[in-house]
Design a protein around this motif. Structure first.
Motif, PDB file in Angstrom:
ATOM      1  N   GLY A 200       0.816  -1.158  -0.174  1.00 23.98           N
ATOM      2  CA  GLY A 200      -0.087  -0.046   0.101  1.00 23.98           C
ATOM      3  C   GLY A 200       0.778   1.210  -0.199  1.00 23.98           C
ATOM      4  N   ILE A 201       1.822   1.246   0.471  1.00 23.85           N
ATOM      5  CA  ILE A 201       2.769   2.528   0.647  1.00 23.85           C
ATOM      6  C   ILE A 201       3.353   2.712  -0.604  1.00 23.85           C
ATOM      7  CG2 ILE A 201       4.924   3.372   1.810  1.00 23.85           C
ATOM      8  CD1 ILE A 201       3.850   1.917   4.332  1.00 23.85           C
ATOM      9  N   GLU A 202       4.016   1.404  -1.197  1.00 23.84           N
ATOM     10  CA  GLU A 202       4.679   1.626  -2.340  1.00 23.84           C
ATOM     11  C   GLU A 202       3.780   2.072  -3.653  1.00 23.84           C
ATOM     12  OE1 GLU A 202       6.479  -2.424  -2.973  1.00 23.84           O
ATOM     13  OE2 GLU A 202       7.995  -2.112  -1.419  1.00 23.84           O
ATOM     14  N   GLU A 203       2.403   1.984  -3.070  1.00 23.92           N
ATOM     15  CA  GLU A 203       1.694   2.530  -4.478  1.00 23.92           C
ATOM     16  C   GLU A 203       1.688   3.878  -4.424  1.00 23.92           C
ATOM     17  OE1 GLU A 203      -1.912   0.227  -3.948  1.00 23.92           O
ATOM     18  OE2 GLU A 203      -1.222  -1.481  -4.778  1.00 23.92           O
ATOM     19  N   TYR A 204       1.158   4.445  -3.326  1.00 24.10           N
ATOM     20  CA  TYR A 204       1.107   5.923  -3.092  1.00 24.10           C
ATOM     21  C   TYR A 204       2.419   6.883  -3.007  1.00 24.10           C
ATOM     22  CZ  TYR A 204       1.517   5.850   1.963  1.00 24.10           C
ATOM     23  OH  TYR A 204       1.796   5.673   3.329  1.00 24.10           O
TER      24      TYR A 204
ATOM     25  N   PHE B  72       3.542  12.908  -2.740  1.00 23.13           N
ATOM     26  CA  PHE B  72       4.012  12.423  -1.745  1.00 23.13           C
ATOM     27  C   PHE B  72       5.776  12.619  -2.619  1.00 23.13           C
ATOM     28  CE2 PHE B  72       0.264  10.395  -0.833  1.00 23.13           C
ATOM     29  CZ  PHE B  72       0.014  10.645   0.522  1.00 23.13           C
ATOM     30  N   ALA B  73       6.404  11.320  -2.910  1.00 24.41           N
ATOM     31  CA  ALA B  73       7.722  11.451  -3.433  1.00 24.41           C
ATOM     32  C   ALA B  73       7.908  12.202  -4.828  1.00 24.41           C
ATOM     33  CB  ALA B  73       8.512  10.082  -3.130  1.00 24.41           C
ATOM     34  N   GLY B  74       7.049  11.755  -5.562  1.00 29.26           N
ATOM     35  CA  GLY B  74       6.827  12.062  -7.114  1.00 29.26           C
ATOM     36  C   GLY B  74       7.910  11.388  -7.795  1.00 29.26           C
ATOM     37  N   ASN B  75       8.414  10.263  -7.375  1.00 26.65           N
ATOM     38  CA  ASN B  75       9.341   9.609  -8.036  1.00 26.65           C
ATOM     39  C   ASN B  75       9.104   8.139  -7.820  1.00 26.65           C
ATOM     40  OD1 ASN B  75      11.571   8.697  -6.253  1.00 26.65           O
ATOM     41  ND2 ASN B  75      11.312  11.135  -5.980  1.00 26.65           N
ATOM     42  N   ALA B  76       9.657   7.309  -8.727  1.00 26.91           N
ATOM     43  CA  ALA B  76       9.462   5.666  -8.363  1.00 26.91           C
ATOM     44  C   ALA B  76      10.511   5.213  -7.353  1.00 26.91           C
ATOM     45  CB  ALA B  76       9.980   4.925  -9.581  1.00 26.91           C
ATOM     46  N   GLY B  77      11.196   6.002  -6.981  1.00 25.76           N
ATOM     47  CA  GLY B  77      12.152   5.458  -5.802  1.00 25.76           C
ATOM     48  C   GLY B  77      13.516   4.540  -6.457  1.00 25.76           C
ATOM     49  N   LYS B  78      14.046   4.016  -5.539  1.00 31.16           N
ATOM     50  CA  LYS B  78      14.979   3.002  -5.710  1.00 31.16           C
ATOM     51  C   LYS B  78      15.196   1.889  -4.583  1.00 31.16           C
ATOM     52  CE  LYS B  78      17.995   6.347  -5.563  1.00 31.16           C
ATOM     53  NZ  LYS B  78      19.519   7.108  -5.806  1.00 31.16           N
ATOM     54  N   GLU B  79      16.033   0.946  -4.942  1.00 32.05           N
ATOM     55  CA  GLU B  79      16.246  -0.132  -3.983  1.00 32.05           C
ATOM     56  C   GLU B  79      16.932   0.297  -2.698  1.00 32.05           C
ATOM     57  OE1 GLU B  79      17.839  -3.596  -5.902  1.00 32.05           O
ATOM     58  OE2 GLU B  79      16.514  -3.601  -7.565  1.00 32.05           O
ATOM     59  N   VAL B  80      16.608  -0.508  -1.681  1.00 24.02           N
ATOM     60  CA  VAL B  80      17.445  -0.207  -0.293  1.00 24.02           C
ATOM     61  C   VAL B  80      18.544  -1.106  -0.513  1.00 24.02           C
ATOM     62  CG1 VAL B  80      17.421  -0.188   1.878  1.00 24.02           C
ATOM     63  CG2 VAL B  80      15.330   0.200   0.769  1.00 24.02           C
ATOM     64  N   PRO B  81      19.728  -0.462  -0.274  1.00 23.88           N
ATOM     65  CA  PRO B  81      21.093  -1.567  -0.339  1.00 23.88           C
ATOM     66  C   PRO B  81      20.987  -2.634   0.408  1.00 23.88           C
ATOM     67  CG  PRO B  81      21.734   0.911  -0.384  1.00 23.88           C
ATOM     68  CD  PRO B  81      20.218   0.895  -0.075  1.00 23.88           C
ATOM     69  N   GLY B  82      21.159  -3.898   0.033  1.00 27.40           N
ATOM     70  CA  GLY B  82      21.085  -5.193   0.804  1.00 27.40           C
ATOM     71  C   GLY B  82      19.780  -5.588   1.112  1.00 27.40           C
ATOM     72  N   VAL B  83      18.713  -5.240   0.260  1.00 25.27           N
ATOM     73  CA  VAL B  83      17.389  -5.481   0.543  1.00 25.27           C
ATOM     74  C   VAL B  83      16.780  -5.948  -0.646  1.00 25.27           C
ATOM     75  CG1 VAL B  83      14.970  -4.941   1.356  1.00 25.27           C
ATOM     76  CG2 VAL B  83      17.065  -3.999   2.688  1.00 25.27           C
ATOM     77  N   PRO B  84      16.417  -7.243  -1.083  1.00 28.15           N
ATOM     78  CA  PRO B  84      15.588  -7.349  -2.215  1.00 28.15           C
ATOM     79  C   PRO B  84      14.610  -6.521  -2.622  1.00 28.15           C
ATOM     80  CG  PRO B  84      16.009  -9.496  -0.952  1.00 28.15           C
ATOM     81  CD  PRO B  84      16.180  -8.163  -0.005  1.00 28.15           C
ATOM     82  N   GLU B  85      14.295  -6.313  -3.969  1.00 19.27           N
ATOM     83  CA  GLU B  85      13.551  -5.259  -4.273  1.00 19.27           C
ATOM     84  C   GLU B  85      12.017  -5.560  -3.872  1.00 19.27           C
ATOM     85  OE1 GLU B  85      11.815  -3.720  -8.766  1.00 19.27           O
ATOM     86  OE2 GLU B  85      13.319  -5.480  -8.924  1.00 19.27           O
ATOM     87  N   ASP B  86      11.561  -6.991  -3.750  1.00 18.75           N
ATOM     88  CA  ASP B  86      10.192  -7.091  -3.267  1.00 18.75           C
ATOM     89  C   ASP B  86      10.023  -6.647  -1.732  1.00 18.75           C
ATOM     90  OD1 ASP B  86       9.584  -7.780  -5.649  1.00 18.75           O
ATOM     91  OD2 ASP B  86       9.812 -10.089  -5.313  1.00 18.75           O
TER      92      ASP B  86
ATOM     93  N   LYS C 172      10.489  17.185  -4.697  1.00 11.43           N
ATOM     94  CA  LYS C 172      10.528  18.795  -4.513  1.00 11.43           C
ATOM     95  C   LYS C 172      10.254  18.936  -3.052  1.00 11.43           C
ATOM     96  CE  LYS C 172       8.077  21.496  -6.766  1.00 11.43           C
ATOM     97  NZ  LYS C 172       6.870  21.974  -7.798  1.00 11.43           N
ATOM     98  N   ALA C 173      10.810  19.991  -2.593  1.00  9.22           N
ATOM     99  CA  ALA C 173      10.778  20.391  -1.058  1.00  9.22           C
ATOM    100  C   ALA C 173       9.246  20.996  -0.992  1.00  9.22           C
ATOM    101  CB  ALA C 173      11.983  21.143  -0.557  1.00  9.22           C
ATOM    102  N   HIS C 174       8.766  21.017   0.209  1.00  7.40           N
ATOM    103  CA  HIS C 174       7.672  21.755   0.545  1.00  7.40           C
ATOM    104  C   HIS C 174       7.873  22.996   1.035  1.00  7.40           C
ATOM    105  CE1 HIS C 174       3.403  22.250   1.591  1.00  7.40           C
ATOM    106  NE2 HIS C 174       3.961  22.630   3.094  1.00  7.40           N
ATOM    107  N   GLU C 175       7.453  24.082   0.381  1.00  2.00           N
ATOM    108  CA  GLU C 175       7.806  25.450   0.761  1.00  2.00           C
ATOM    109  C   GLU C 175       6.446  26.285   1.145  1.00  2.00           C
ATOM    110  OE1 GLU C 175      10.309  27.468  -2.034  1.00  2.00           O
ATOM    111  OE2 GLU C 175      11.480  25.463  -2.320  1.00  2.00           O
ATOM    112  N   GLU C 176       6.520  27.157   1.958  1.00  2.00           N
ATOM    113  CA  GLU C 176       5.477  28.026   2.299  1.00  2.00           C
ATOM    114  C   GLU C 176       6.132  29.252   2.870  1.00  2.00           C
ATOM    115  OE1 GLU C 176       2.686  26.559   5.026  1.00  2.00           O
ATOM    116  OE2 GLU C 176       2.485  24.764   4.368  1.00  2.00           O
TER     117      GLU C 176
END
Length: 263
Positions: A179-183, A189-203, A212-216
């Motif tokens: 569910g987190i990986e979907e949104y 939220f992040a606005g990009n597909a992200g990347k793998e965590v080093p040492g952790v399988p993709e799944d 982008k940074a949130h600015e007010e």
């Protein structure tokens, strides 16, 4: 020599067969068996009726209680200088919650502790989800078992939040992770597909640094990053926020690595 076989003399044509002897009455087949079966049925009915009659005149036997009338449990305490979140809400935690909290990273020296320890499901949902009631329902549906959180700030610039969620089985943990990986890749939220965590399988893990940074007006730019890793029935979520618009990916990866070692 062959033995001669006696062959009954054939009746001549036109002769009729002899009439059967009716002097002896035929025997009724199965009459005795029917009488025995009927007697057995009557015997069973008589025994059953006698049993009910005897039981009717006896005093009823009391059944053992289905549950303990008084269960040993700590009593909630009024808020004061000596009380804690657990003593105020004594019955909202389970012993398993303490075991999960022990797996949390310790707050580093010099950092300001915002929260550290077990969290109830409703309390966690209120601070985690935009729609607390919907998030609470989702966690219950996924059969969440225990939640532990650690939150601290460093130099009023870096803010860290680690959440450990343990579910009753791996299916619930996987549903929460997916569910987190979907949104997360969405623009909100992040606005990009992200990347793998080093040492952790993709799944089993993914990390994102917001595009982008949130600015007010009147506030420092907030740039966020997040990593989610699943190990067995536990989902680990690490949020890292900087209020100067700068994120060092290595810092996030190091936090994830240290928390994984605790698991």
């Amino acid at each position: 020599m062959e033995h001669e076989q006696t062959i009954p003399e054939q009746r001549k044509e036109g002769e009729s067969a002899p009439e059967p002897d009716t002097s002896v009455p035929r025997r009724r087949v199965g009459r005795t068996a029917l009488l025995i079966a009927g007697a057995a049925v009557l015997g069973v009915l008589a025994g059953t009726i006698t049993g009910y009659a005897v039981q009717y005149h006896r005093e009823p036997t009391p059944l053992p209680p289905l549950a303990q009338q008084e269960m040993a449990a700590p009593q909630p305490q009024a808020m004061g200088d000596a009380t804690t979140r657990r003593s105020i809400n004594a019955n909202r935690w389970h012993k398993a919650d303490e075991e999960l909290a022990k797996k949390l990273l310790d707050v580093p020296g010099g950092a300001k502790t915002e929260f550290w320890g077990s969290a109830s499901v409703d309390e966690f949902s209120a601070g985690y989800f935009e729609d607390p009631s919907g998030g609470l329902g989702g966690l219950i549906s996924d059969r969440v078992q225990s939640i532990a959180s650690a939150q601290w700030s460093e130099s009023d610039r870096n803010f860290v939040e680690i959440n450990l969620l343990q579910f009753h089985d791996r299916d619930g943990a996987e549903d929460f992770q997916k569910g987190i990986e979907e949104y997360m890749p969405t623009k909100k939220f992040a606005g990009n597909a992200g990347k793998e965590v080093p040492g952790v399988p993709e799944d089993f893990g993914q990390l994102w640094i917001n595009s982008k940074a949130h600015e007010e007006p009147g506030y420092h730019p907030l740039l966020g990053a997040r990593a989610v890793v699943r190990r067995g029935d536990i989902v680990m979520s690490v949020k890292y926020t900087n209020n100067r618009g700068e994120i060092d990916e290595n810092v996030l990866v190091e936090l994830v690595k240290r928390q994984m070692e605790r698991l």
